[in-house]
Design a protein around this motif. Structure first.
Motif, short mmCIF file in Angstrom:
data_model
loop_
_atom_site.label_atom_id
_atom_site.label_comp_id
_atom_site.label_asym_id
_atom_site.label_seq_id
_atom_site.Cartn_x
_atom_site.Cartn_y
_atom_site.Cartn_z
N THR A 301 0.85 -1.20 0.00
CA THR A 301 0.00 0.00 0.00
C THR A 301 0.88 1.24 0.00
O THR A 301 2.01 1.22 0.50
N TRP A 302 0.35 2.32 -0.57
CA TRP A 302 1.07 3.59 -0.62
C TRP A 302 0.62 4.54 0.49
O TRP A 302 1.23 5.59 0.67
N HIS A 303 -0.46 4.22 1.17
CA HIS A 303 -1.01 5.18 2.13
C HIS A 303 -1.54 4.46 3.36
O HIS A 303 -1.90 3.28 3.32
N ARG A 304 -1.59 5.19 4.44
CA ARG A 304 -2.24 4.71 5.66
C ARG A 304 -2.68 5.93 6.45
O ARG A 304 -1.88 6.85 6.67
N GLY A 305 -3.94 5.95 6.86
CA GLY A 305 -4.44 7.10 7.60
C GLY A 305 -4.28 8.37 6.81
O GLY A 305 -4.81 8.52 5.71
N ARG A 306 -3.48 9.28 7.34
CA ARG A 306 -3.26 10.57 6.68
C ARG A 306 -1.82 10.72 6.20
O ARG A 306 -1.30 11.83 6.13
N VAL A 307 -1.21 9.59 5.85
CA VAL A 307 0.16 9.58 5.34
C VAL A 307 0.20 8.85 4.01
O VAL A 307 -0.45 7.81 3.84
N ALA A 308 0.95 9.38 3.04
CA ALA A 308 1.12 8.72 1.75
C ALA A 308 2.56 8.87 1.29
O ALA A 308 3.28 9.81 1.68
N LEU A 309 3.00 7.93 0.46
CA LEU A 309 4.35 7.92 -0.09
C LEU A 309 4.34 8.48 -1.50
O LEU A 309 3.40 8.23 -2.27
N VAL A 310 5.39 9.21 -1.87
CA VAL A 310 5.55 9.71 -3.23
C VAL A 310 6.98 9.44 -3.69
O VAL A 310 7.91 9.37 -2.90
N GLY A 311 7.14 9.27 -4.99
CA GLY A 311 8.45 9.10 -5.57
C GLY A 311 9.12 7.80 -5.17
O GLY A 311 8.47 6.76 -5.00
N ASP A 312 10.45 7.84 -4.99
CA ASP A 312 11.22 6.64 -4.71
C ASP A 312 10.82 5.96 -3.41
O ASP A 312 11.09 4.77 -3.23
N ALA A 313 10.23 6.67 -2.49
CA ALA A 313 9.77 6.04 -1.26
C ALA A 313 8.73 4.97 -1.56
O ALA A 313 8.62 3.96 -0.84
N ALA A 314 7.97 5.15 -2.64
CA ALA A 314 6.94 4.18 -3.03
C ALA A 314 7.43 3.22 -4.09
O ALA A 314 7.01 2.06 -4.12
N HIS A 315 8.34 3.67 -4.96
CA HIS A 315 8.75 2.85 -6.11
C HIS A 315 10.12 3.29 -6.63
O HIS A 315 10.20 4.04 -7.59
N PRO A 316 11.20 2.82 -6.03
CA PRO A 316 12.53 3.16 -6.56
C PRO A 316 12.68 2.72 -8.01
O PRO A 316 12.21 1.66 -8.40
N GLY A 326 10.73 11.65 -13.46
CA GLY A 326 9.47 12.00 -14.11
C GLY A 326 8.27 11.40 -13.41
O GLY A 326 7.24 12.06 -13.21
N ILE A 327 8.36 10.13 -13.00
CA ILE A 327 7.24 9.49 -12.31
C ILE A 327 7.07 10.09 -10.93
O ILE A 327 5.93 10.23 -10.44
N ALA A 328 8.16 10.49 -10.28
CA ALA A 328 8.04 11.17 -8.99
C ALA A 328 7.31 12.50 -9.14
O ALA A 328 6.47 12.87 -8.31
N ILE A 329 7.61 13.22 -10.21
CA ILE A 329 6.91 14.49 -10.47
C ILE A 329 5.44 14.23 -10.75
O ILE A 329 4.56 14.99 -10.32
N GLU A 330 5.13 13.14 -11.48
CA GLU A 330 3.73 12.78 -11.70
C GLU A 330 3.03 12.49 -10.39
O GLU A 330 1.88 12.91 -10.18
N ASP A 331 3.68 11.76 -9.47
CA ASP A 331 3.09 11.50 -8.15
C ASP A 331 2.73 12.82 -7.48
O ASP A 331 1.63 12.98 -6.93
N ALA A 332 3.68 13.74 -7.47
CA ALA A 332 3.46 15.03 -6.81
C ALA A 332 2.31 15.78 -7.47
O ALA A 332 1.49 16.41 -6.78
#
Length: 708
Positions: A301-316, A326-332
């Motif tokens: 999962t990428w999220h829990r409660g009120r926290v979410a991961l973006v960029g390499d934290a979710a998918h190096p 580029g994919i990190a910028i898309e996440d943002a």
């Protein structure tokens, strides 16, 4: 109306990590009016690495946020040359024409310059919204998803409404979200990274051939190692990524970012072409680093409660397609879209769940394509890397438009199934196709005047207007063409000699894929806004056309025409055609009220245009008493002009046209605001053609048939 106290307040957003993903999110959320604080473990929050690809899919997002790559030295990709390890050319291609299908060019930028510009705009006193606060030397120890609290290693804590974990491959936030100790692992490859001035390469007779053409990326591919070289900083610096088996450099230190020696670098690539070794001898040992290329299993999962991961934290990401940033910028960008200024705090968890739903499939598909691109060439897999297919998937996406559409769909469905009343069908009546006795009505002598503006827009945005996944564009790219057309009909016998006006939006180059795999190509009619209820009801009932009522005003001054769509005085669309000049009309001309498509030459780099068979529409009839269900829904093809070809007798053309859209409100446009607001979001990249045509002959569109 809600009082000021009841209005949602700005969110307090805490971002762990001030790399490219974190700063992009901070900039966008700042512009949305939220209060942003970033926690960066390093002292200077200075991004490491040498250069970065700003492909069309992320370049457009940066420009939307006001970050213009050319202002900090980014240069466009012009071509690509690949070699084998012995220096033999395997591919040499000029990409300038083929890249024109993307609205935003593929740029190569110095990574530090991008990072500095994002940091400047996110934290500067000037600019839209409250400046983001950047706290350096702030090592995060833990994150609490339930309370949105960040605790630092020094014991201090900060609470907010939303926490974003943008803390990279070694993310601390990841464990708080996944409740597992998921860590990246050595992919088996490492990479030397360094930069060399182009002038130095040009000065060496053995290497000057590699910099004769600006903007060229060059790749040498050996059996188990490869060297990638591409320019940045206005083509004055050359960035190098030298990928090799990890064990060849593992003995020289520990960690994923280690110092390296020139001797080590040259030794690893000693079997390559002597000209390559001459390049490597120019590396500056003081800045030479070796990076372990890390990969990671897919997180649950990428999220829990009120926290979410973006960029390499979710998918190096591995570097083989240059899409990690580029994919990190898309996440943002997705986060920024999903959390506009008026987001209620209580909706944060469901918005984060939507964020993961939007981003998970695409991010991991690009990740898999990247792994494929990085495979060592063998007899078994040689040729399996389909570069053009992968490029089209990577580049042909605009996350801002996609997330905007997904948020809209989410808000529509929040309170259960909606009663769909798409502008596609209503009420039977006598129509242009028959009188009250069922007899055909000739319309050869009916008159028309058509004003049309053909424009370029975002393919991703226009794709959100398609009613089912069976519709798509024939050609790849982020740019597509559409026509906004106003027609005035006169001397219509089925209306007792009267007439009416309509304004429609046609999207060109669309294909409908049938269940048997075949396809039909045409222009998709998104909406048809007509000034007469009789025409609206008959066209919806008998043809399945997307018709709604509005008032259409036309002011024709000869040299200029103004068209205005409104509802009870509330104007929401205006077309201006200025500088019109009359031109000869060929005797065989048939364009007019019966056609919005027409054959056009292809733009450079796009090949032959698709041959269109007519207008595509989608019929939808809602089921009574069953919200969200349909009694009938299917695609229709209308071959315009099949029965009564229009005769164009006068044509005026201009290169000057303006389109103005006003979204209005639910009070001013109670039945049209959803259409007006969507049209107001349509980006216009340029006008292709503007013209006014007059003549006789109005087709009754009786050729309309179900596609399947």
């Amino acid at each position: 109306m809600a009082s000021a106290e009841q209005q949602p307040r700005p969110l307090k957003v805490l971002i762990v990590g001030a790399g490219i993903a974190g700063l992009t999110a901070a900039l966008g959320l700042r512009k949305n009016g939220h209060e942003v604080t970033l926690f960066e473990r390093s002292q200077l929050a200075r991004e490491t690495g040498a250069a970065i690809h700003l492909a069309p899919n992320c370049h457009g997002i940066l420009r939307r946020l006001g970050v213009l790559p050319e202002t900090f030295g980014a240069n466009p990709v012009q071509g690509m040359t690949t070699y084998d390890g012995n220096g033999n050319i395997t591919v040499d291609v000029d990409l300038r024409k083929s890249l024109l299908i993307w609205q935003h060019p593929w740029m190569l930028a110095h990574r530090v310059r991008l990072h500095e510009e994002l940091k400047r705009q996110a934290t500067a006193a000037e600019g839209e919204g409250k400046p983001a606060v950047l706290k350096t030397s702030s090592c995060v120890a833990s994150v609490d998803p339930d309370t949105a609290t960040v605790t630092l290693e020094d014991g201090s804590s900060f609470s907010g409404d939303l926490v974003l974990g943008a803390d990279g491959v070694s993310s601390v936030t990841r464990r708080s979200v996944t409740l597992q100790d998921i860590k990246p692992f050595d992919s088996g490859k490492s990479a030397f990274r360094f930069m060399i001035p182009v002038a130095q390469i040009r000065a060496n007779p053995a290497t000057e051939k590699f910099v004769q053409r600006d903007g060229y990326m060059r790749i040498w591919i050996g059996k188990d190692r490869r060297l990638v070289m591409y320019p940045c900083s206005d083509n004055t610096m050359m960035n190098f990524v030298a990928i090799h088996p990890s064990e060849l450099s593992a003995s020289k230190g520990e960690g994923w970012n280690r110092a390296a020696t020139k001797e080590m670098l040259v030794d690893v690539f000693s079997a390559f072409d002597p000209a390559v070794r001459a390049l490597l001898e120019m590396a500056d040992t003081s800045s030479l680093k070796v990076w372990t290329l890390l990969d990671m299993d897919r997180i649950p999962t990428w999220h829990r409660g009120r926290v979410a991961l973006v960029g390499d934290a979710a998918h190096p990401f591995l570097p083989h397609q240059g899409q990690g940033g580029g994919i990190a910028i898309e996440d943002a960008a997705s986060i920024c879209v999903l959390f506009p200024r008026d987001t209620p705090v209580e909706e944060i968890p469901e918005r984060l769940a939507l964020y993961e739903k939007i981003r998970d499939e695409r991010a991991h598909k690009v990740q898999e394509l990247t792994r494929t691109a990085g495979m060592d060439p063998t007899d078994a897999n040689r040729g399996s890397f389909r570069m053009m297919e992968f490029r089209d998937y990577n580049f042909g996406h605009d996350e801002w438009h996609h997330s905007t559409h997904m948020l809209r769909k989410h808000l529509w469905s929040r309170h259960g199934p909606v009663r769909l009343r798409a502008p596609l069908s209503f009420g039977p009546m006598p129509s242009p196709r028959q009188d009250h006795f069922g007899r055909a009505i000739p319309a050869h002598d009916s008159a028309f005047t058509t004003c049309s503006v053909r424009l370029r827009s975002s393919a991703t945005y226009l794709r959100t207007l398609f009613p089912s996944p069976a519709f798509g564009f024939v050609a790849p790219g982020t740019v597509a063409e559409a026509t906004l057309r106003c027609t005035e009909l006169r001397d219509m016998r089925w209306l007792g000699g009267g007439g009416y006006r309509f304004v429609g939006l046609w999207v060109h180059g669309v294909q409908y894929v049938k269940r048997d795999g075949g396809s039909v190509v045409g222009s998709f009619l998104v909406v048809l806004m007509e000034s007469l209820s009789d025409a609206v009801t008959t066209g919806r009932e008998e043809l399945g056309m997307p018709k709604v009522f509005c008032d259409v005003g036309i002011e024709d001054q000869g040299g200029s025409v103004k068209v205005e769509c409104s509802w009870r005085g509330a104007s929401y669309l205006r077309m201006y055609l200025d500088g019109l000049k009359e031109e000869p009309v060929e005797a065989a001309a048939v364009e007019g009220s019966g056609s919005a498509v027409g054959e056009r030459p292809a733009p450079p780099g796009m090949g032959l245009p698709p041959k269109e068979e007519g207008t595509l529409v989608y019929r939808y009839v809602p089921a009574v008493g069953k919200p969200g269900e349909a009694d009938a829904e299917y695609a229709v093809l209308v071959r315009e002009g099949a029965k009564t070809p229009p005769r164009v007798e006068k044509r005026r053309r201009s290169a000057e046209a303006r389109l103005e859209f006003s979204p209005g409100t639910w009070d001013s446009l109670p039945t049209l605001h959803h259409i007006a607001s969507a049209l107001a979001e349509m980006p216009i990249y340029g006008v292709v053609e503007a013209k006014v045509e007059e003549g006789h002959g109005v087709d009754d569109l009786s050729s309309a048939q179900r596609i399947e």
